[in-house]
Scaffold this active site. Structure first.
Site, mmCIF file in Angstrom:
data_model
loop_
_atom_site.group_PDB
_atom_site.id
_atom_site.type_symbol
_atom_site.label_atom_id
_atom_site.label_comp_id
_atom_site.label_asym_id
_atom_site.label_seq_id
_atom_site.Cartn_x
_atom_site.Cartn_y
_atom_site.Cartn_z
ATOM 1 N N TRP A 325 73.704 -16.892 25.725
ATOM 2 C CA TRP A 325 74.772 -16.140 25.038
ATOM 3 C C TRP A 325 74.341 -14.711 24.741
ATOM 4 C CZ3 TRP A 325 75.431 -15.884 19.165
ATOM 5 C CH2 TRP A 325 74.196 -15.999 18.503
ATOM 6 N N ASP A 326 73.037 -14.444 24.855
ATOM 7 C CA ASP A 326 72.496 -13.099 24.660
ATOM 8 C C ASP A 326 73.295 -12.077 25.471
ATOM 9 O OD1 ASP A 326 70.617 -15.176 24.235
ATOM 10 O OD2 ASP A 326 68.915 -13.825 24.392
ATOM 11 N N GLU A 467 68.902 -22.140 15.209
ATOM 12 C CA GLU A 467 68.540 -23.354 15.965
ATOM 13 C C GLU A 467 67.682 -24.337 15.169
ATOM 14 O OE1 GLU A 467 66.803 -21.310 19.318
ATOM 15 O OE2 GLU A 467 68.613 -21.662 20.509
ATOM 16 N N GLN A 581 67.641 -17.404 12.415
ATOM 17 C CA GLN A 581 68.238 -16.118 12.803
ATOM 18 C C GLN A 581 69.623 -15.995 12.198
ATOM 19 O OE1 GLN A 581 68.080 -18.090 16.803
ATOM 20 N NE2 GLN A 581 69.607 -16.528 17.291
HETATM 21 O O1 IFM Z 1 69.731 -17.273 22.909
HETATM 22 C C1 IFM Z 1 68.554 -17.223 22.174
HETATM 23 C C2 IFM Z 1 68.697 -18.126 20.976
HETATM 24 O O2 IFM Z 1 69.750 -17.691 20.138
HETATM 25 C C3 IFM Z 1 67.418 -18.166 20.201
HETATM 26 N N1 IFM Z 1 66.331 -18.626 21.047
HETATM 27 C C4 IFM Z 1 66.146 -17.770 22.206
HETATM 28 C C5 IFM Z 1 67.392 -17.658 23.030
HETATM 29 C C6 IFM Z 1 67.177 -16.690 24.198
HETATM 30 O O3 IFM Z 1 66.979 -15.391 23.739
#
Ligand code: IFM
Length: 727
Positions: A325-326, A467, A581
């Site tokens: 999703w980045d 997460e 996050q």
């Molecule tokens: O997409 C991210 C996720 O939100 C957090 N872990 C790393 C992923 C890739 O950057």
């Protein structure tokens, strides 16, 4: 501005970070910023976009090509190679205006000093070509040997990906054809070497042979440097049915190194003409933001119109070279406003991978489109059910990123809508875009649940952006994005109907939209989105407030191993309010217009001390939200954290025992979002672009170009004035 970064640290420990910081790339490939003599141990890699392989039960990952830049010198038979052979002087530098990596190293030998200077670039005009110039000089007569190789002993995380290598040569050209384990693909690499100095010196130049290498034996004298110029080519079966023939054709052409370099520089001049940020009053911020944009431009897909950007860019095989999703939530905006063709390619990638998303939803018993959490080519989900390895037991841990991070589909829908809105290009809606958004909405529709006694629709058993808390109910971010996706689906259908009646008719047949959309309209306003409590705080999910309320530091103190994973079943953060996050904060940033400034502020104040910022995606969202409630100085350190993610290097290298190092495109793109959409306050409205600027203390001027609906503008922001100038 100097557009230069330098480094003198050539230690073994510094090599992985330097590889990221000094990367050069052109969207087709990323070449880690390791030194000419480096190999597998220093994580040297020519990482290729969009081509993957899986070996046995290992993770499916992108390919690193055999390395055509591998060059080692020997003085009197002894290899002069860092880090083993210490140098008396060493500097590595990156001109990040023109994307040229340079190094200068001097070693002392018993006969005298030997100096190597080199330059390399990944050609921005010819995406399959790389240029390297390697100059040796001595301060006393001595025998020098240069090994110019196509190195097949390369860094691979879950390799080896090649099961057969064939070398060949033709005049000054070396070729290497590598057969991929998947039995389908091939990677071909070539290197054309030209050594200068023979004609005008009486020295001895003998070229020996080694499979995959040219060896030059030189008797060198002071004041008579020798330069080896290489033009290298890389093709795969993704590009041509016969990649070796393509490499041969490319290298049989007479390429002049300097001419290639000139056109490469011109291409970067054009990128910066539209893509750089001017900033007065804070040189460090100016340099870091442009350095971040440098990295984004190195990995932007320009050679194809259907590729997106992986979470670690083209810095290696970390995160399986997958698109997260980045891309849609953090990276897209910069390209959307400055290079819409790149943004279009990113959106096309998602439209093209809709079949994979439909299949994934079906496999879990849901409807519509559930996009891959870690998307590889064709939308294949590279995410494993066991994505983290436990530090203590060394056993794979069951994680639920693949099955429960359902917010991914909303990010895809957002990208289609934002692209359409900002560019005014509705063509993608007809080419599968409207269907993509509708199938994402259908997915959420199929997830909705109602309690027997309730009158609202809920979404259960998900993972939000944070997460560390798995399988929660009613994650505020997910529910709000799901509801918005349903609204987007309705809007996309309307737009398509207005713009292309024929395509709309086909869309209705394909999706049964005329029956489904009314159902969606009836439901969407009853989708539950957690509301602020009496203190103004929105609970991240049901039961969040009942979790242990402790500090990030306290949770960190409980770690028995620094590499321990904080989330999952028994992670140190799982039963606490400490989050990985920005989660509610991301939701509020996305929908800031729906909440009062007081609510935005209260949630920032509540969540920030409870956030580990264990993901590089976190800081920019805090910075953006602080801008939304008018506190640019509060935003500033978070902006800098995002903008400096790769400038400073370091960062989190491990999740459990899984290596996660590399560059951080989401932080780079997030930094641009903060600068343009936060500090300058750029926003697209139905009446055109506007600025709601708020600059941090000390900033005297920010300016950048952007494009909306086919028109180019320049944003000019000063502490007390903000103006959009049409160009
Ligand atoms: O997409 C991210 C996720 O939100 C957090 N872990 C790393 C992923 C890739 O950057």
């Amino acid at each position: 501005m100097q557009w230069l970064i330098e480094n003198n640290n050539s230690s073994k420990e510094a090599a992985p970070d330097n590889g990221n910081r000094f990367l050069v790339g052109n969207g087709y490939m990323g070449i880690r910023g390791t030194l000419d003599e480096h190999g597998r141990d220093q994580l040297a890699a020519v990482n290729l976009a969009g081509i993957y392989d899986r070996v046995g039960d290992g993770w499916r990952e992108p390919l690193n090509a055999p390395n055509p830049l591998h060059t080692v010198i020997y003085a009197e038979g002894k290899a002069l190679a860092l880090p083993e052979m210490e140098a008396v002087h060493h500097v590595q530098s990156l001109d990040f205006y023109h994307a040229i990596l340079m190094r200068k190293t001097t070693w002392k030998t018993p006969k005298g000093a030997v100096t190597v200077e080199s330059r390399r670039f990944a050609d921005m005009v010819h995406p399959h070509l790389i240029g390297q110039e390697f100059t040796v000089s001595v301060d006393a007569p001595m025998e020098i040997q240069i090994l110019a190789e196509i190195d097949t002993d390369i860094w691979e995380i879950y390799g080896p990906h090649y099961n057969k290598i064939e070398y060949s040569r033709e005049n000054d050209n070396l070729y290497c054809l590598a057969y991929v384990q998947n039995g389908r693909d091939q990677v071909a690499v070539g290197r054309k070497c030209r050594i200068s100095g023979q004609a005008d010196q009486n020295d001895r130049f003998e070229r020996g042979e080694k499979a995959g290498a040219f060896i030059y034996d030189l008797h060198m004298e002071p004041g008579k440097p020798v330069t080896l110029k290489s033009v290298c080519a890389v093709y795969t079966t993704n590009d041509e049915a016969e990649p070796l023939a393509a490499v041969q054709a490319a290298l049989r052409e007479e390429h002049d190194f300097e001419a290639l370099l000139d056109t490469h520089k011109e291409a970067w001049d054009k990128i910066w003409a539209v893509g750089q940020v001017e900033l007065e009053g804070d040189d460090m911020a100016r340099d870091c933001i442009n350095y971040s944009l440098y990295h984004l431009n190195c990995i932007a897909p320009r050679h194809r119109n259907d590729l997106s950007i992986p979470a670690r860019g083209l810095s290696g095989q970390t995160y399986k070279g997958a698109v997260f999703w980045d891309s849609e939530m953090f990276i897209l905006d910069y390209f959307l406003y400055t290079q819409p063709e790149v943004a279009k390619s990113m959106v096309r990638y998602r439209i093209d991978t809709l079949p994979g998303a439909l299949e994934k939803a079906k496999s879990y018993g849901w409807q519509g489109a559930f996009y891959a959490w870690e998307s590889q080519e064709g939308g294949y989900d590279g995410c494993s059910d066991y994505n983290v390895t436990d530090v203590f037991t060394k056993r794979p841990m069951r994680t639920f990123f693949r099955d429960k991070q359902v917010h991914i589909s909303a990010a895809v829908a957002r990208a289609v809508m934002l692209y359409t809105d900002v560019t005014g290009d509705v063509s993608l809606l007809a080419k599968g875009g409207a269907r993509t958004v509708l199938e994402c909405a259908r997915f959420y529709y199929s997830l909705l649940v109602k309690r027997a006694t309730g009158d609202r629709w809920e979404i259960h058993d998900v993972i939000g952006p944070d997460e560390y808390h798995e399988r929660v109910n009613n994650n505020a971010y997910t529910n709000k994005m799901a509801a918005e996706t349903c609204r987007w689906a309705i809007k996309a259908a309307e737009k398509l109907k207005e713009s292309d009646g024929k395509a709309y008719a086909e869309f209705c047949v394909q999706t049964n939209a005329e029956e489904f959309l009314p159902k969606l309209s009836q439901t969407v306003n009853s989708i539950y989105v957690p509301e602020p409590n009496e203190s103004g705080v929105i609970p991240q999910f049901d039961g969040y407030a009942d979790l242990e309320d402790t500090t990030v530091q306290e949770v960190r103190n409980r770690l028995l191993d620094p590499r321990e994973y904080w989330g999952g079943a028994y992670g140190v953060a799982s039963h606490t309010q400490v989050i990985k996050q920005a989660d509610v904060v991301t939701m509020l940033e996305m929908f800031h217009g729906d909440y009062s400034q007081e609510i935005l502020r209260k949630n920032w104040d509540y969540y920030e001390p409870r956030t580990e910022h264990g993901s590089s995606l976190s800081a920019c969202m805090y910075a953006l939200l602080a801008c939304r409630f008018g506190e640019p100085d509060q935003a500033y350190p978070f902006f800098m954290k995002s903008a400096q993610a790769d400038w400073l290097g370091g960062g989190k290298q491990w999740a459990g025992l899984v290596y996660i190092g590399g560059t951080h495109p989401a932080a780079e793109g997030g930094a641009w979002k903060v600068l343009a959409e936060g500090f300058a306050g750029l926003e697209w409205t139905d009446n055109g672009p506007i600025l709601r600027a708020c600059l941090p203390k000390g900033w005297k001027r920010v300016a950048f170009r952007f494009c909306c609906r086919g028109k180019w503008y320049r944003a000019e922001v000063e502490p007390d004035a903000a103006e959009i100038i049409e160009l």
